[in-house]
Design a protein around this motif. Structure first.
Motif, PDB file in Angstrom:
ATOM      1  N   SER A 171      -0.864 -13.526  -0.497  1.00 23.49           N
ATOM      2  CA  SER A 171      -1.111 -12.168  -0.967  1.00 23.49           C
ATOM      3  C   SER A 171      -2.001 -11.433   0.034  1.00 23.49           C
ATOM      4  N   GLU A 172      -2.377 -10.225  -0.324  1.00 26.34           N
ATOM      5  CA  GLU A 172      -3.269  -9.437   0.523  1.00 26.34           C
ATOM      6  C   GLU A 172      -4.710  -9.931   0.427  1.00 26.34           C
ATOM      7  N   ASP A 173      -5.131 -10.318  -0.771  1.00 26.96           N
ATOM      8  CA  ASP A 173      -6.499 -10.764  -1.030  1.00 26.96           C
ATOM      9  C   ASP A 173      -6.472 -12.149  -1.688  1.00 26.96           C
ATOM     10  N   TRP A 182      -4.847 -12.368  -5.049  1.00 29.21           N
ATOM     11  CA  TRP A 182      -5.073 -11.017  -5.555  1.00 29.21           C
ATOM     12  C   TRP A 182      -4.283 -10.030  -4.710  1.00 29.21           C
ATOM     13  N   GLY A 183      -4.051  -8.845  -5.275  1.00 30.14           N
ATOM     14  CA  GLY A 183      -3.478  -7.750  -4.503  1.00 30.14           C
ATOM     15  C   GLY A 183      -1.983  -7.885  -4.262  1.00 30.14           C
ATOM     16  N   ASN A 184      -1.494  -7.135  -3.296  1.00 32.46           N
ATOM     17  CA  ASN A 184      -0.067  -7.109  -2.984  1.00 32.46           C
ATOM     18  C   ASN A 184       0.454  -8.506  -2.646  1.00 32.46           C
ATOM     19  N   PHE A 185       1.589  -8.844  -3.216  1.00 28.12           N
ATOM     20  CA  PHE A 185       2.167 -10.181  -3.004  1.00 28.12           C
ATOM     21  C   PHE A 185       3.692 -10.087  -2.942  1.00 28.12           C
ATOM     22  N   GLN A 187       2.259 -10.316   1.114  1.00 27.33           N
ATOM     23  CA  GLN A 187       1.740  -9.296   2.016  1.00 27.33           C
ATOM     24  C   GLN A 187       2.114  -9.647   3.454  1.00 27.33           C
ATOM     25  N   THR A 188       2.836  -8.748   4.102  1.00 32.10           N
ATOM     26  CA  THR A 188       3.359  -9.028   5.442  1.00 32.10           C
ATOM     27  C   THR A 188       2.265  -9.371   6.431  1.00 32.10           C
ATOM     28  N   SER A 190      -0.646 -10.533   6.069  1.00 30.42           N
ATOM     29  CA  SER A 190      -1.280 -11.835   5.842  1.00 30.42           C
ATOM     30  C   SER A 190      -0.480 -12.930   6.538  1.00 30.42           C
TER      31      SER A 190
END
Length: 209
Positions: A171-173, A182-185, A187-188, A190
């Motif tokens: 994910s982003e976080d 957490w966050g966008n999943f 996430q590119t 990352s």
């Protein structure tokens, strides 16, 4: 332009200040343009080199904190920022420069939480961050490897494998206290960080052939 107050890479909602990372990227642009001009437009090379040197001097004078023994997130500030790990990859200073090593160590010590690096610890307008920003940990791995501290980079990389989803996604976080994503999943960026860190922490071919 360098030294102009802005919201920075993290888009702070608080008062704008001259962000070190923004100036760093201005320096990188001028520095690389000087190299390109040397080959393709020599008449303009000195113009870009002068600009790069001026920005470099400004960052050295206004972003170094004797109190923190590190470069800090904005001019005259006292807060650390994980984005300054990019100083290593951008070759802002030579790998043996003590200020570069001290900055890596200060960021590692101040922003690391249970094996994951936060972007910063200040209040960004939404409060102080409670979760880590995934790509920042990979930036630290890359920086350590580039400075010749490969064993530290590998140990840090190995420690985050357990966070990968069953499909190897991130994910982003990441909240290391739970632990959970957490966050966008997914996430590119990352995953871009994961790939770059994997190559940086891996042994050179001469050691495995």
């Amino acid at each position: 332009m360098a030294g102009i107050p802005d919201a920075g890479i993290w888009e702070y909602r608080t008062e704008w200040k001259p962000q070190t990372f923004s100036s760093l990227m201005c320096w990188a642009a001028a520095d690389r343009m000087a190299g390109i001009a040397d080959r393709h437009d020599p008449a303009r090379a000195q113009e870009f080199r002068t600009a790069a040197d001026q920005i470099h001097s400004e960052i050295m004078a206004r972003s170094w904190s004797a109190n923190k023994n590190s470069f800090v997130g904005h001019y005259g500030g006292n807060d650390l920022d994980a984005s300054l790990l990019q100083m290593v990859r951008l070759r802002f200073l030579s790998p043996d420069d003590p200020k570069l090593n001290n900055t890596i160590d200060a960021i590692h010590k101040d922003l690391m939480r249970v094996g994951w690096l936060h972007r910063y610890s200040l209040d960004d307008g939404f409060g102080k961050p409670s979760v880590a920003f995934v790509i920042c940990t990979f930036w630290l791995i890359e920086a350590l490897a580039a400075m010749g501290r490969r064993s530290e980079a590998r140990a840090l990389f190995d420690g985050i494998h357990g966070a990968l989803s069953p499909l190897g996604l991130l994910s982003e976080d990441f909240d290391p206290a739970e632990p959970r994503m957490w966050g966008n999943f997914p996430q590119t960026y990352s995953h871009v960080g994961l790939v770059h860190a994997a190559f940086a922490a891996s042994p050179p071919w001469a050691e495995v052939l």
